[in-house]
Design an enzyme around this catalytic site. Structure first.
Site: not given
Ligand SMILES: *Cc1c(COP(=O)(O)O)cnc(C)c1O
Length: 354
Positions: A51, A304
């Site tokens: 993010k 992520s």
């Molecule tokens: C926000 C987030 C997602 C999903 O991302 P989007 O852009 O909303 O699809 C996935 N994994 C983590 C750790 C996140 O913080």
């Protein structure tokens, strides 16, 4: 739609503010999947999730006056963390509005990162109303966690790094919620490798993007607490960017049960020696559950985020059936239980946890 050029510009813009994260082969997952699998260690990004990329790209494009006034959001999750961090780094301000129900540990974390915190009311609706008021009255820029071109372009830089490290990538597996990550990554990767497949993975409980893709327009779905709390929230009924991009760019969307997400977290810890939050582990969960038919390699899988409550992580790794259950040590309310409640009571406004 966001194109390759915009994402390449974003990469140059944010390069000195974010980490270029490694892509490493996973021997166990390659064996399980039968094709080479590498992991994009984006959970090692500063602030613990990708993010930061979108937040940095957006803040760096504010005008001088906007930067001085700052930005505002209601996210107490990874988007809020990213904004707070980058605002401090570039001499702007991020105001994070939240209700009194937000657990103390999250308030402290955002404060530690330098965010200005406004605690108002008893619900996320109250927090959102306060954010809108601040945006109106003080000219703060309201930043969505996903449905914003600068955010999508920033998240897409993950895809450029994957193609650099793995020029013959055949399949990309990405976590999916509001679709900022998936849309940006798909635009980047398909811009460079039109034949590569991009597959989104999310949880069965409250899969708003999947339901919207099925319906052909953004819809609201009932929402539930999930181990993948960062994937909670809707896509916005007035979604203008990430829905059409996911519609045209994603090859498939795969849904996981809570126990399949838990298996992903456990595998990451035991086999890969990585600590992941639920949202970060869904790609691994999808491979373990063999949910992706005719998987073509080499595969790059995006991890992520890692911002999971450590007690919750311990319970998942220990294989407890209901990881949200109270530990029986007489404590009143564990922070993740409170977190899930907060999540549940406030979700319909969308994006609070992202
Ligand atoms: C926000 C987030 C997602 C999903 O991302 P989007 O852009 O909303 O699809 C996935 N994994 C983590 C750790 C996140 O913080």
């Amino acid at each position: 739609m966001i194109g390759l050029n915009t994402i390449q510009e974003a990469r140059r813009r944010i390069a000195s503010h974010v980490l270029l994260t490694p892509l490493v082969p996973s021997h166990t997952l390659s064996e399980i999947a039968g094709v080479p699998v590498s992991l994009k260690l984006e959970h090692h990004q500063k602030t613990g999730s990708f993010k930061l990329r979108g937040a940095t790209n957006a803040l760096l494009q504010l005008s001088e006056a906007e930067r001085t006034r700052g930005v505002v959001t209601v996210s107490t999750g990874n988007h809020g963390r990213g904004l707070a961090h980058v605002a401090r780094a570039i001499g702007s301000r991020a105001t994070i509005c939240m209700s009194r129900l937000v657990p103390e540990n999250k308030v402290l974390e955002i404060r530690r990162l330098g965010g200005d915190i406004r605690i108002v009311g008893q619900s996320q609706d109250d927090a959102l109303a306060e954010a809108e008021r601040l945006a109106d009255e003080h000219g703060l820029v309201m930043l969505s966690p996903f449905d914003n071109p600068e955010i999508v372009a920033g998240q897409g830089t993950v895809g450029l790094e994957v193609v650099d490290a793995m020029p013959d990538v055949a399949t990309l597996i990405v976590p999916l919620s509001g679709g900022g990550l998936a849309a940006g990554v798909a635009a980047a990767v398909k811009g460079l490798r039109p034949n590569a497949k991009v597959i989104g993975v999310t949880m069965e409980l409250g899969a708003a993007m999947k339901a919207s893709l099925n319906a052909g327009h953004p819809v609201q779905v009932e929402e539930w607490p999930s181990l993948a709390d960062s994937l909670g929230g809707g896509i916005g009924l007035r979604n203008t960017l990430t829905f059409p991009m996911c519609q045209s760019l994603l090859d498939d969307v795969v849904l996981l049960s809570e126990s399949e997400i838990a298996a992903g977290i456990r595998h990451a810890y035991e086999q890969e020696r990585e600590i992941l939050e639920g949202a970060g582990a869904v790609g691994i969960g999808a491979l373990l559950a063999r949910k992706i038919p005719e998987l073509k390699g080499p595969v790059a899988l995006v991890l992520s985020g890692r911002n999971i409550d450590v007690e919750l992580h311990r319970r998942v790794v220990n294989g407890e059936n209901d990881p949200f259950k109270e530990p029986t040590n007489g404590k009143t309310e564990s922070s993740d239980r409170a977190r899930v409640k907060e999540h549940h009571s406030t979700r319909r406004r969308g994006g609070a946890m992202r």
